[in-house]
Design a protein around this motif. Structure first.
Motif, PDB file in Angstrom:
ATOM      1  N   MET A 126      58.544  88.173 -15.779  1.00 26.63           N
ATOM      2  CA  MET A 126      59.535  87.241 -15.218  1.00 26.63           C
ATOM      3  C   MET A 126      59.951  87.701 -13.923  1.00 26.63           C
ATOM      4  O   MET A 126      60.359  86.567 -13.449  1.00 26.63           O
ATOM      5  CB  MET A 126      60.533  87.250 -16.595  1.00 26.63           C
ATOM      6  CG  MET A 126      61.363  85.916 -16.433  1.00 26.63           C
ATOM      7  SD  MET A 126      60.584  84.475 -17.067  1.00 26.63           S
ATOM      8  CE  MET A 126      60.550  84.876 -18.994  1.00 26.63           C
ATOM      9  N   ASP A 127      60.060  88.858 -13.509  1.00 26.00           N
ATOM     10  CA  ASP A 127      60.931  89.284 -12.486  1.00 26.00           C
ATOM     11  C   ASP A 127      59.940  88.552 -11.053  1.00 26.00           C
ATOM     12  O   ASP A 127      60.359  88.084 -10.054  1.00 26.00           O
ATOM     13  CB  ASP A 127      61.070  90.576 -12.449  1.00 26.00           C
ATOM     14  CG  ASP A 127      62.314  91.161 -13.287  1.00 26.00           C
ATOM     15  OD1 ASP A 127      63.143  90.157 -13.643  1.00 26.00           O
ATOM     16  OD2 ASP A 127      62.363  92.231 -13.458  1.00 26.00           O
ATOM     17  N   LYS A 128      58.769  89.043 -11.357  1.00 23.86           N
ATOM     18  CA  LYS A 128      57.749  88.711 -10.365  1.00 23.86           C
ATOM     19  C   LYS A 128      57.692  87.048 -10.428  1.00 23.86           C
ATOM     20  O   LYS A 128      57.558  86.717  -9.233  1.00 23.86           O
ATOM     21  CB  LYS A 128      56.232  89.032 -11.007  1.00 23.86           C
ATOM     22  CG  LYS A 128      55.817  90.506 -10.692  1.00 23.86           C
ATOM     23  CD  LYS A 128      54.568  90.927 -11.667  1.00 23.86           C
ATOM     24  CE  LYS A 128      54.455  92.380 -11.518  1.00 23.86           C
ATOM     25  NZ  LYS A 128      53.870  92.752  -9.962  1.00 23.86           N
ATOM     26  N   VAL A 129      57.716  86.262 -11.329  1.00 19.57           N
ATOM     27  CA  VAL A 129      57.499  84.958 -10.988  1.00 19.57           C
ATOM     28  C   VAL A 129      58.930  84.353 -10.570  1.00 19.57           C
ATOM     29  O   VAL A 129      58.910  83.463  -9.736  1.00 19.57           O
ATOM     30  CB  VAL A 129      57.270  84.039 -12.561  1.00 19.57           C
ATOM     31  CG1 VAL A 129      57.586  82.617 -12.543  1.00 19.57           C
ATOM     32  CG2 VAL A 129      56.032  84.592 -13.001  1.00 19.57           C
ATOM     33  N   ALA A 130      60.049  84.844 -10.798  1.00 22.36           N
ATOM     34  CA  ALA A 130      61.496  84.276 -10.226  1.00 22.36           C
ATOM     35  C   ALA A 130      61.145  84.728  -8.787  1.00 22.36           C
ATOM     36  O   ALA A 130      61.652  83.823  -8.031  1.00 22.36           O
ATOM     37  CB  ALA A 130      62.516  85.215 -10.935  1.00 22.36           C
ATOM     38  N   ALA A 131      60.847  86.109  -8.403  1.00 21.47           N
ATOM     39  CA  ALA A 131      60.625  86.158  -7.004  1.00 21.47           C
ATOM     40  C   ALA A 131      59.540  85.255  -6.159  1.00 21.47           C
ATOM     41  O   ALA A 131      59.835  85.125  -5.130  1.00 21.47           O
ATOM     42  CB  ALA A 131      60.282  87.749  -6.845  1.00 21.47           C
ATOM     43  N   ALA A 132      58.811  84.934  -6.838  1.00 23.96           N
ATOM     44  CA  ALA A 132      57.507  84.056  -6.251  1.00 23.96           C
ATOM     45  C   ALA A 132      58.078  82.555  -6.079  1.00 23.96           C
ATOM     46  O   ALA A 132      57.644  81.830  -5.345  1.00 23.96           O
ATOM     47  CB  ALA A 132      56.330  84.124  -7.092  1.00 23.96           C
ATOM     48  N   GLY A 137      63.099  76.092  -7.462  1.00 26.53           N
ATOM     49  CA  GLY A 137      61.640  76.039  -7.794  1.00 26.53           C
ATOM     50  C   GLY A 137      61.956  75.935  -9.593  1.00 26.53           C
ATOM     51  O   GLY A 137      63.028  76.184 -10.059  1.00 26.53           O
ATOM     52  N   LEU A 138      60.935  75.710 -10.252  1.00 27.76           N
ATOM     53  CA  LEU A 138      60.899  75.518 -11.657  1.00 27.76           C
ATOM     54  C   LEU A 138      59.689  76.352 -12.262  1.00 27.76           C
ATOM     55  O   LEU A 138      58.605  76.291 -11.670  1.00 27.76           O
ATOM     56  CB  LEU A 138      60.785  73.894 -11.964  1.00 27.76           C
ATOM     57  CG  LEU A 138      60.592  73.565 -13.329  1.00 27.76           C
ATOM     58  CD1 LEU A 138      62.055  73.691 -14.121  1.00 27.76           C
ATOM     59  CD2 LEU A 138      60.047  72.271 -13.592  1.00 27.76           C
ATOM     60  N   LEU A 139      60.096  77.143 -13.366  1.00 25.43           N
ATOM     61  CA  LEU A 139      59.060  77.632 -14.235  1.00 25.43           C
ATOM     62  C   LEU A 139      59.045  77.026 -15.558  1.00 25.43           C
ATOM     63  O   LEU A 139      60.211  76.852 -16.010  1.00 25.43           O
ATOM     64  CB  LEU A 139      59.568  79.113 -14.491  1.00 25.43           C
ATOM     65  CG  LEU A 139      58.817  79.801 -15.571  1.00 25.43           C
ATOM     66  CD1 LEU A 139      57.260  79.900 -15.330  1.00 25.43           C
ATOM     67  CD2 LEU A 139      59.384  81.209 -15.960  1.00 25.43           C
ATOM     68  N   VAL A 140      57.991  76.428 -15.858  1.00 23.99           N
ATOM     69  CA  VAL A 140      57.825  76.040 -17.460  1.00 23.99           C
ATOM     70  C   VAL A 140      56.775  76.875 -18.200  1.00 23.99           C
ATOM     71  O   VAL A 140      55.813  77.050 -17.752  1.00 23.99           O
ATOM     72  CB  VAL A 140      57.330  74.471 -17.320  1.00 23.99           C
ATOM     73  CG1 VAL A 140      57.013  73.977 -18.763  1.00 23.99           C
ATOM     74  CG2 VAL A 140      58.223  73.510 -16.514  1.00 23.99           C
ATOM     75  N   LEU A 141      57.281  77.279 -19.368  1.00 27.06           N
ATOM     76  CA  LEU A 141      56.436  78.065 -20.037  1.00 27.06           C
ATOM     77  C   LEU A 141      56.330  77.636 -21.636  1.00 27.06           C
ATOM     78  O   LEU A 141      57.279  77.165 -21.906  1.00 27.06           O
ATOM     79  CB  LEU A 141      56.859  79.571 -19.976  1.00 27.06           C
ATOM     80  CG  LEU A 141      58.086  79.991 -20.723  1.00 27.06           C
ATOM     81  CD1 LEU A 141      57.888  80.452 -22.158  1.00 27.06           C
ATOM     82  CD2 LEU A 141      58.852  81.118 -19.758  1.00 27.06           C
ATOM     83  N   SER A 142      55.331  77.798 -22.325  1.00 24.96           N
ATOM     84  CA  SER A 142      55.150  77.782 -23.330  1.00 24.96           C
ATOM     85  C   SER A 142      54.638  78.975 -24.201  1.00 24.96           C
ATOM     86  O   SER A 142      53.726  79.667 -23.745  1.00 24.96           O
ATOM     87  CB  SER A 142      54.192  76.438 -23.841  1.00 24.96           C
ATOM     88  OG  SER A 142      52.824  76.755 -23.153  1.00 24.96           O
TER      89      SER A 142
END
Length: 253
Positions: A126-132, A137-142
């Motif tokens: 999650m830290d890596k994705v937030a930094a990327a 921006g938007l993160l969508v996860l299932s």
């Protein structure tokens, strides 16, 4: 040790047969909800975590995405992706999500479809994705719903009635679970809803949506067996925003 179950030949063949006929929950429940949460992708850069055989890349390019990067631990899955989806805007990478490196603020949208319940170190990913993600921006996860991963016992049948109820136990006992799906010894990681949300917040993201998809009337008409998923939620879908620094500042009076 990060498990790469999708490169198990028996698992791979079983999974691909399921997806080829789209007889699972991905097409019926998960994909429509995830795509509904996405912004217009025209001109955007997309990061796909646990990209599998690359189906989502075709959707992204069809929506006008500028660039697509897909990451998956499975060499077999990435080989399938590269065979079916060839475009200069697409790049596929073989890597465990915990080990993958992403450029800072390089993506407008990140998607993690039904993969994070296989990841032990959720906070690191999650830290890596937030930094990327770029600001805004938007993160969508299932993920598999926590009421499903808690016990992994499946439906309880009685002599009089199949599918009597879905047992939930050890909900707050988070961690490793072993189950059978196509093969024995498939490892998943159970987390509570609180942990999923809290981990995203700790990474600096903001909660945008939390959804528990149900079969639509159209899906039930096409596949009546989906009715059992009206009795307990099989999938959890969440969307998170990365706010800009300006939007985080308190407003002046």
């Amino acid at each position: 040790m990060k498990q790469n179950i999708y490169d198990n030949p028996d698992f791979f063949s079983g999974y691909m047969a399921l997806r080829e006929r789209e007889g699972g929950l991905n097409a019926a429940l998960e994909e429509p909800v995830v795509r509904r949460l996405l912004p217009t992708l025209n001109g955007l850069d997309v990061l796909d975590l646990g990209c599998g055989f690359g189906k989502f890349s075709g959707y992204c390019l069809g929506q006008g995405a500028r660039r697509y990067v897909g990451v998956d631990i499975s060499e077999k899955m990435i080989a399938e992706a590269r065979r079916h989806y060839r475009d200069e805007r697409i790049r596929f990478q073989v890597s465990a999500l915990e080990d993958a490196e992403f450029d800072a603020e390089a993506y407008d949208v990140a998607v993690a479809s039904m993969c994070l319940h296989y990841v032990e170190d959720l906070g690191r990913v999650m830290d890596k994705v937030a930094a990327a993600l770029r600001p805004g921006g938007l993160l969508v996860l299932s993920v598999e719903h926590p009421v499903c991963t808690a016990l992994l016992a499946g439906w309880h049948d009685s002599a009089q009635r199949p599918r009597l109820h879905w047992p939930v136990d050890d909900y707050f006992l988070e961690g490793r679970r072993a189950t059978t799906w196509f093969v024995d010894g498939v490892i998943k990681y159970h987390r509570t809803l609180e942990t999923y949300l809290g981990t995203a917040l700790a990474a600096g993201l903001s909660i945008a949506r939390v959804l528990e998809p149900q079969p639509t009337a159209e899906a039930l008409a096409a596949q009546p067996r989906l009715a059992e998923h009206l009795r307990r939620p099989p999938i959890l879908v969440m969307a998170f925003d990365k706010q800009s620094q300006e939007s985080k500042q308190p407003q002046g009076r």
